[in-house]
Scaffold this motif. Sequence first.
Motif, PDB file in Angstrom:
ATOM      1  N   ALA A 770       0.832  -1.208   0.000  1.00  0.00           N
ATOM      2  CA  ALA A 770       0.000   0.000   0.000  1.00  0.00           C
ATOM      3  C   ALA A 770       0.861   1.250   0.000  1.00  0.00           C
ATOM      4  O   ALA A 770       0.549   2.240  -0.687  1.00  0.00           O
ATOM      5  CB  ALA A 770      -0.929  -0.014   1.223  1.00  0.00           C
ATOM      6  N   ALA A 773       2.274   1.688  -3.485  1.00  0.00           N
ATOM      7  CA  ALA A 773       1.219   2.171  -4.375  1.00  0.00           C
ATOM      8  C   ALA A 773       0.979   3.659  -4.163  1.00  0.00           C
ATOM      9  O   ALA A 773       0.715   4.405  -5.114  1.00  0.00           O
ATOM     10  CB  ALA A 773      -0.064   1.377  -4.136  1.00  0.00           C
ATOM     11  N   ARG A 774       1.076   4.112  -2.912  1.00  0.00           N
ATOM     12  CA  ARG A 774       0.923   5.539  -2.657  1.00  0.00           C
ATOM     13  C   ARG A 774       2.090   6.327  -3.242  1.00  0.00           C
ATOM     14  O   ARG A 774       1.895   7.427  -3.786  1.00  0.00           O
ATOM     15  CB  ARG A 774       0.819   5.795  -1.158  1.00  0.00           C
ATOM     16  N   VAL A 782      -3.840   1.680  -3.458  1.00  0.00           N
ATOM     17  CA  VAL A 782      -3.631   1.928  -2.032  1.00  0.00           C
ATOM     18  C   VAL A 782      -4.842   1.459  -1.239  1.00  0.00           C
ATOM     19  O   VAL A 782      -4.715   0.775  -0.215  1.00  0.00           O
ATOM     20  CB  VAL A 782      -3.379   3.432  -1.772  1.00  0.00           C
ATOM     21  N   HIS A 783      -6.023   1.843  -1.729  1.00  0.00           N
ATOM     22  CA  HIS A 783      -7.256   1.459  -1.026  1.00  0.00           C
ATOM     23  C   HIS A 783      -7.391  -0.067  -0.946  1.00  0.00           C
ATOM     24  O   HIS A 783      -7.715  -0.618   0.113  1.00  0.00           O
ATOM     25  CB  HIS A 783      -8.454   2.057  -1.765  1.00  0.00           C
ATOM     26  N   GLN A 785      -5.049  -2.479  -1.129  1.00  0.00           N
ATOM     27  CA  GLN A 785      -4.070  -3.121  -0.247  1.00  0.00           C
ATOM     28  C   GLN A 785      -4.327  -2.763   1.218  1.00  0.00           C
ATOM     29  O   GLN A 785      -4.201  -3.612   2.104  1.00  0.00           O
ATOM     30  CB  GLN A 785      -2.646  -2.711  -0.651  1.00  0.00           C
ATOM     31  N   ALA A 786      -4.670  -1.507   1.490  1.00  0.00           N
ATOM     32  CA  ALA A 786      -4.933  -1.099   2.881  1.00  0.00           C
ATOM     33  C   ALA A 786      -6.142  -1.829   3.433  1.00  0.00           C
ATOM     34  O   ALA A 786      -6.165  -2.239   4.606  1.00  0.00           O
ATOM     35  CB  ALA A 786      -5.134   0.411   2.950  1.00  0.00           C
ATOM     36  N   LEU A 808      -3.781   4.351   6.167  1.00  0.00           N
ATOM     37  CA  LEU A 808      -3.620   4.336   4.711  1.00  0.00           C
ATOM     38  C   LEU A 808      -4.965   4.240   4.000  1.00  0.00           C
ATOM     39  O   LEU A 808      -5.189   4.882   2.973  1.00  0.00           O
ATOM     40  CB  LEU A 808      -2.713   3.169   4.307  1.00  0.00           C
ATOM     41  N   ALA A 812      -6.731   6.998   1.347  1.00  0.00           N
ATOM     42  CA  ALA A 812      -7.288   6.667   0.035  1.00  0.00           C
ATOM     43  C   ALA A 812      -8.755   7.076  -0.058  1.00  0.00           C
ATOM     44  O   ALA A 812      -9.205   7.597  -1.093  1.00  0.00           O
ATOM     45  CB  ALA A 812      -7.135   5.169  -0.228  1.00  0.00           C
TER      46      ALA A 812
END
Length: 981
Positions: A770, A773-774, A782-783, A785-786, A808, A812
């Motif tokens: 995440a 990805a950010r 990000v969303h 994975q978080a 995180l 997102a």
Amino acid sequence: MPDFPPFRLDPSNQCLWRLQATARDERILLPPKAFAVLRYLVEHAGRLVTQEELLEAVWPETYIKPEVLKSRIFEIRSALGDRPKTPRFIETLPRRGYRFIAPVHDGPAAAPAFPGPPASGPLVGRAGALETLGACLHRTMQGQRQLVLVTGEPGIGKTALVDAFQQQALAAVPGLRLARGQCLEGYGGMEAYYPMLEALGQMCREAGGAAVVEALATHAPTWLVQFPALLTHAHRDTLQRELQGATRERMLREIAELLEALTADRPLLLVLEDLQWVDPATVDLLAALARRRAPARLLLVGTYRPGDLAVGQPPLQALTQDLRVHQLCHELAVAPLSDADVAAYLAAVAAGARLPEGLAALVSRHAEGNPLFMRALLEHLTQQGLLAREADGWFFRGPMPIAARDLGVPEDLRQMIETQIARLRPEAQRVLEVASVTGVAFTASVSAAAADLEADNFDAVCDTLARRQHLARAAGAQPFPDGSVSPRYAFVHALYREVCYERQAPGRRATLHRRLGAHLEAVFATQLQDVAAELAYHFEAGADWARAVQYLRVVAETAGQRYAHREAATSLQHALALVPHLPETPERTQQSLTLHLALGVALQMTKGQAAPEVEQAYTQAYALCQQVGETPELVPVLLGLWRLYLVRAQLHTARELGDTLLSLAQQADDPTLVVIAHLALGITWFCLGVLPTARQHLEDGIARYTPEQHRAPVFRMGQEPVVACRLYAALTLWLLGYPAQALAHIHEALTLAHTLAHPYSLASARWIAAMVARLRREVPAVHEQAEAVVALATARGFHDWAAVGTSLRGWALAIQGQGAEGMAQVRQGITSYRATGAALHVPYYCTLLAEVYDHLGHTKNGLQALAEAHTLVEQQEERWWEAEVYRLRGVLLLRQPGTPPAEAEAWLQRALDVARRQQAKSLELRAAVSLARLWQQQGKRQEAHDLLAPVYGWFTEGFDTADLQEAKVLLEERSYWIPGS
């Protein structure tokens, strides 16, 4: 009515009469099942009745062990005064059955008689309580789970009430499943989920138990594994895969789902007694079951003594208060009996016989409404001859006693129990004293062996006492690993056990404890884990400190396997308190070292990795390592300390520990230790912002790792080393300007974590995925994975990962338009994370907060978050994200009205300088883009081009990333170029 002189069987009134020519016939009380057995034998007098026939007639469609039938026959013979070897009424045909041999003929019909009390005494004054329990049962049958807490002082009649309700419920609800478990004082209180495990074991062993075992395998494999004797080979193969990611939270979820599955088929009455001695894990279980909203035909009845609870069980006290406030339980306080209730009790006991005037008032006054006191007082009055019976009823011999001294019994119940014990035969006294050493509950064969007594005689004495409800009661049977079974008994009340225990000299008690421990060791040699808590208790009481410490360690290990880390820590702390009793030898130092190391791991799970208690445990362990000299425990101790100081962001201390680990690894020429050392140093140098050095260590760790190393004990404290190396290598490579290589490492780490089925590593891999990805500005990724981090961490109990994943995910959500919800989650995650004492990466999470504030137009708040991040960077010297902290501060200053551009430019220039010094090309690119855009707005187009072009030209990969695409657009804008350039 059938007669077999001098007895008459009265089926109408469910009783037996002794016929007497010169006095009123004597009513003889039998327990219901014993009466049913006698009635069946009388009705089939003269022929053999097999055991199977009796069991089917008296216990239809219920699995009952033959030992239960044997006990009922013993009760009947005792009532009839019959002898097995010279029988007048019941003849035993070994291994075949029984025959009623006395002549039977029809007698006159019985006159209506007052209903007699059951063997344990009548239940009076509890009609309202039974009505309340009945109403709860009615709601249960409608699918509304019910929790009822029955409370009251010792001896007030909680168990009697529950027993009576149980009989009513079984009669009223066909198919009702019953399970009971009891918390035990002493060693029982150390074992996690003790009463629930006892109740489950009971359900598995009774009729229909196979279905319960299969339900356990399907819905609650982490509970099924607690019963090794029930596991099939198919179960073991399945559970080996299932349990790799087991946690305490999973155990709670599984038991809730199991009970819901079981009650979908048949309603369940679950009784857990003596919760004043409950273990913390069972408190969590009660909370989970009470708060769960799914329908279930489950009625959970718990009993406890509030007076003891206030002193000994703060967690349960807090839970009961909370459940009452939220109306999630019914509390049923069993009150003392009124004068009218006492009178009703005495009338029922007298069975119609006349009672002396003033007896009810006397009993009520001295017993103070406590049924236990009341029964003890009545027994004493009759045994002392103060109260006697003649043909026309009961009377006092002499003046009625008024004061306690007149009774000859002190007011204190302990002294009353002493009096009862003293009246027993010496053999019975000795049996109870020996049994008291075992605990409130005891097994006949075990206690007998410890005292060198003959087991059959011991059992016969206990059976007689239990039949009379005299100090002891039957408590089922105890199976042993060799397949044998021994009757199990329990003191009627813990106070009885206490008095019996204290009657013995301390030296004798200690000797018996040691013998009990040794016998249990021999009997359970193949299943020591099952009795480790009991062994620890006996060896501690017997002053065998070494073995007490040994088994406390086993208790802790078992608790850890069940993810009951609080119980593990408690057992380890208890063991450490016993260590000073050991002789001052190198072995004692080694023992203390092992315990402190294990305690450090347990406390990390319960207190947080940065807690002061964790530091104390590991610091003490390290000091002991210095005393021991060369020891394999040094590496896990150093690793634990390194993790502690890393999470606290005390990075220079963590680096020194990493250097020590590397030195040890090189001296030992141990490839596993080398990987650990490179991992520790790689992560530490990364956090310090020394990226090339971090990259070298992490890549060395990856190169030296072999798959079999994941089985090394030292890795049990954390994630798989190669996964961790790849994750931090990904972050390092992105910062250094290699976005594609960073992404490749992330994919490798995720794949390996999935392959190894290692949840902790998978959670950390999702977390850093995440983060990467950010960095790539891929908000949906990000969303995703978080969200996965939060789900996995919550299910497995990884509180740190759940906290950072929440932050995180909140970022997102906010960037994708859910500003208020996203902001709340970012703040919640940071607060939860810091509450554990953790400080590592907090500057990074502050920038998440700043970006969300900026996105929502709250620039001032964003600058405050960045100011905190800047302060933390300077204090902690965690510098890997330092350049971005400065860049964002410059960007937000440009948005704040009234800020001089020169101030913002200074921060952007500072970000550029830090990134260049760290060789962090990706952060240098970001700083260059922000500064170039500012210069463009100021008309410094050539300077902007000259700044950005060489940075962009350095990159050889990652041109699909948002940062490089943005830089390219800026460079290609015609407004950048000065004519003729």
